[in-house]
Motif scaffolding. Structure first.
Motif, PDB file in Angstrom:
ATOM      1  N   THR A  59       0.598  -1.462   0.127  1.00  0.00           N
ATOM      2  CA  THR A  59       0.005  -0.044  -0.094  1.00  0.00           C
ATOM      3  C   THR A  59       0.566   1.456   0.106  1.00  0.00           C
ATOM      4  N   ALA A  60       0.689   2.439  -1.402  1.00  0.00           N
ATOM      5  CA  ALA A  60       1.272   3.598  -1.220  1.00  0.00           C
ATOM      6  C   ALA A  60       0.952   4.468   0.345  1.00  0.00           C
ATOM      7  N   ILE A  61       1.647   4.985   0.700  1.00  0.00           N
ATOM      8  CA  ILE A  61       1.281   5.855   1.771  1.00  0.00           C
ATOM      9  C   ILE A  61       1.701   7.436   0.855  1.00  0.00           C
ATOM     10  N   ILE A  62       0.980   7.900   0.735  1.00  0.00           N
ATOM     11  CA  ILE A  62       0.778   9.146   0.374  1.00  0.00           C
ATOM     12  C   ILE A  62       0.223  10.702   1.744  1.00  0.00           C
ATOM     13  N   ASP A  63       1.526  11.131   1.533  1.00  0.00           N
ATOM     14  CA  ASP A  63       1.332  12.547   2.796  1.00  0.00           C
ATOM     15  C   ASP A  63       0.908  13.882   2.087  1.00  0.00           C
ATOM     16  N   PRO A  64      -1.155  14.063   2.025  1.00  0.00           N
ATOM     17  CA  PRO A  64      -2.103  14.854   1.589  1.00  0.00           C
ATOM     18  C   PRO A  64      -0.920  16.499   1.988  1.00  0.00           C
ATOM     19  N   LYS A  65      -0.878  16.507   2.559  1.00  0.00           N
ATOM     20  CA  LYS A  65      -0.098  17.724   3.524  1.00  0.00           C
ATOM     21  C   LYS A  65       0.730  18.467   2.258  1.00  0.00           C
ATOM     22  N   VAL A  66       1.292  18.122   1.004  1.00  0.00           N
ATOM     23  CA  VAL A  66       2.587  18.017   0.171  1.00  0.00           C
ATOM     24  C   VAL A  66       0.861  19.048  -0.551  1.00  0.00           C
ATOM     25  N   ARG A  67       0.406  18.653  -1.272  1.00  0.00           N
ATOM     26  CA  ARG A  67      -0.661  18.302  -1.982  1.00  0.00           C
ATOM     27  C   ARG A  67      -1.196  19.917  -1.724  1.00  0.00           C
ATOM     28  N   LEU A  68      -1.482  20.111  -1.081  1.00  0.00           N
ATOM     29  CA  LEU A  68      -2.369  20.871  -0.143  1.00  0.00           C
ATOM     30  C   LEU A  68      -1.561  22.076   0.336  1.00  0.00           C
ATOM     31  N   ASP A  69      -0.272  21.773   0.296  1.00  0.00           N
ATOM     32  CA  ASP A  69       0.702  23.496   0.675  1.00  0.00           C
ATOM     33  C   ASP A  69       0.516  23.656   2.368  1.00  0.00           C
ATOM     34  N   LEU A  70       0.767  22.372   3.083  1.00  0.00           N
ATOM     35  CA  LEU A  70       0.777  22.300   4.112  1.00  0.00           C
ATOM     36  C   LEU A  70       1.770  21.983   5.405  1.00  0.00           C
ATOM     37  N   ASP A  71       2.100  22.413   5.920  1.00  0.00           N
ATOM     38  CA  ASP A  71       3.098  22.346   6.721  1.00  0.00           C
ATOM     39  C   ASP A  71       2.910  21.306   8.057  1.00  0.00           C
ATOM     40  N   GLY A  72       3.839  20.448   8.806  1.00  0.00           N
ATOM     41  CA  GLY A  72       3.598  19.647   9.356  1.00  0.00           C
ATOM     42  C   GLY A  72       4.408  19.014   9.193  1.00  0.00           C
ATOM     43  N   THR A  73       4.676  17.440  10.114  1.00  0.00           N
ATOM     44  CA  THR A  73       4.921  16.423   9.891  1.00  0.00           C
ATOM     45  C   THR A  73       4.093  15.499   9.221  1.00  0.00           C
ATOM     46  N   VAL A  74       4.341  13.942   8.833  1.00  0.00           N
ATOM     47  CA  VAL A  74       3.672  13.190   8.377  1.00  0.00           C
ATOM     48  C   VAL A  74       2.637  13.333   9.645  1.00  0.00           C
ATOM     49  N   GLY A  75       1.320  12.509   9.706  1.00  0.00           N
ATOM     50  CA  GLY A  75       0.412  12.416  10.583  1.00  0.00           C
ATOM     51  C   GLY A  75       0.705  10.331  10.702  1.00  0.00           C
ATOM     52  N   ASP A  76       0.038  10.497  11.755  1.00  0.00           N
ATOM     53  CA  ASP A  76      -0.165   8.469  12.311  1.00  0.00           C
ATOM     54  C   ASP A  76      -1.545   8.466  12.345  1.00  0.00           C
ATOM     55  N   ARG A  77      -1.953   9.017  11.715  1.00  0.00           N
ATOM     56  CA  ARG A  77      -3.763   7.501  11.326  1.00  0.00           C
ATOM     57  C   ARG A  77      -3.113   7.522   9.763  1.00  0.00           C
ATOM     58  N   ILE A  78      -3.917   6.688   9.214  1.00  0.00           N
ATOM     59  CA  ILE A  78      -3.492   6.407   7.584  1.00  0.00           C
ATOM     60  C   ILE A  78      -5.020   5.760   7.134  1.00  0.00           C
ATOM     61  N   ILE A  79      -5.954   6.746   5.876  1.00  0.00           N
ATOM     62  CA  ILE A  79      -7.110   6.484   5.113  1.00  0.00           C
ATOM     63  C   ILE A  79      -7.205   5.213   4.474  1.00  0.00           C
ATOM     64  N   ILE A  80      -7.770   4.306   4.505  1.00  0.00           N
ATOM     65  CA  ILE A  80      -6.911   3.376   3.353  1.00  0.00           C
ATOM     66  C   ILE A  80      -8.182   3.410   2.526  1.00  0.00           C
ATOM     67  N   PHE A  81      -8.111   3.895   1.223  1.00  0.00           N
ATOM     68  CA  PHE A  81      -8.988   4.172   0.356  1.00  0.00           C
ATOM     69  C   PHE A  81      -9.285   2.676  -1.160  1.00  0.00           C
ATOM     70  N   ASP A  82     -10.173   2.859  -1.604  1.00  0.00           N
ATOM     71  CA  ASP A  82     -10.875   1.374  -2.179  1.00  0.00           C
ATOM     72  C   ASP A  82      -9.942   2.087  -3.279  1.00  0.00           C
ATOM     73  N   SER A  83      -9.437   0.971  -4.006  1.00  0.00           N
ATOM     74  CA  SER A  83      -8.483   1.143  -5.102  1.00  0.00           C
ATOM     75  C   SER A  83      -9.120   1.102  -6.462  1.00  0.00           C
ATOM     76  N   ALA A  84     -10.601   1.451  -6.479  1.00  0.00           N
ATOM     77  CA  ALA A  84     -11.327   2.121  -7.792  1.00  0.00           C
ATOM     78  C   ALA A  84     -11.354   3.482  -7.678  1.00  0.00           C
ATOM     79  N   VAL A  85     -11.118   4.424  -6.343  1.00  0.00           N
ATOM     80  CA  VAL A  85     -11.275   5.568  -6.375  1.00  0.00           C
ATOM     81  C   VAL A  85      -9.655   6.025  -7.898  1.00  0.00           C
ATOM     82  N   PHE A  86      -9.111   4.990  -7.481  1.00  0.00           N
ATOM     83  CA  PHE A  86      -8.222   5.820  -8.368  1.00  0.00           C
ATOM     84  C   PHE A  86      -7.331   5.021  -9.625  1.00  0.00           C
ATOM     85  N   ASP A  87      -6.890   5.076 -11.203  1.00  0.00           N
ATOM     86  CA  ASP A  87      -6.986   5.152 -12.486  1.00  0.00           C
ATOM     87  C   ASP A  87      -6.679   3.712 -12.262  1.00  0.00           C
TER      88      ASP A  87
END
Length: 151
Positions: A59-87
């Motif tokens: 499972t690839a772990i993404i930091d959405p803060k990078v895409r949203l231009d937010l500061d801070g460290t990588v969070g410690d909870r993971i939201i796993i998405f349904d694979s159908a969301v991604f092409d």
């Protein structure tokens, strides 16, 4: 968020990033897990923090803060998405600071975003502020165009 007629209300998963409230449609979410051991991927884009083994699936772990231009460290909870969301039907999780709740969103509490961004679906009005409703598929698509990390 206000409880309304179940046929018109949508359910979202609320989470926090850098002190701000965000949400995604609960239809996209398969589970929420704690951050595990990550294996970094050499030369990956900045938003890709690594991969982890989730019950035998890489499972690839993404930091959405990078895409949203937010500061801070990588969070410690993971939201796993349904694979159908991604092409490409891959397993992806977002590292978030915390998960608040699954909430109902009444249509009358949803506004268009004031600034057009593919990954921002809507703005949800609440008594205590706003929640930014993001689209994980669009955010991933835009994030995948990011330049690789510098050496």
């Amino acid at each position: 968020m206000t409880e309304t007629n179940e046929e018109t209300a949508r359910q979202v998963l609320e989470f926090r990033l850098d002190g701000e409230a965000y949400c995604v449609s609960i239809d996209y979410v398969t589970e929420i897990v704690d951050m595990g051991d990550l294996t970094p991927i050499p030369n990956a884009p900045r938003h890709v923090k690594g991969v982890m083994d989730l019950r035998g699936e890489t499972t690839a772990i993404i930091d959405p803060k990078v895409r949203l231009d937010l500061d801070g460290t990588v969070g410690d909870r993971i939201i796993i998405f349904d694979s159908a969301v991604f092409d490409d039907e891959r397993s992806v999780g977002w590292a978030v600071d915390s998960v608040r709740e699954v909430a109902r969103v009444a249509p009358e509490s949803v506004d268009d975003p004031p600034v057009e961004r593919d990954h921002v679906r809507s703005i949800v009005k609440r008594d205590d502020g706003f929640v930014i409703w993001v689209d994980p598929g669009e955010m991933d698509a835009a994030g995948s165009k990011a330049a690789p990390a510098a050496d």
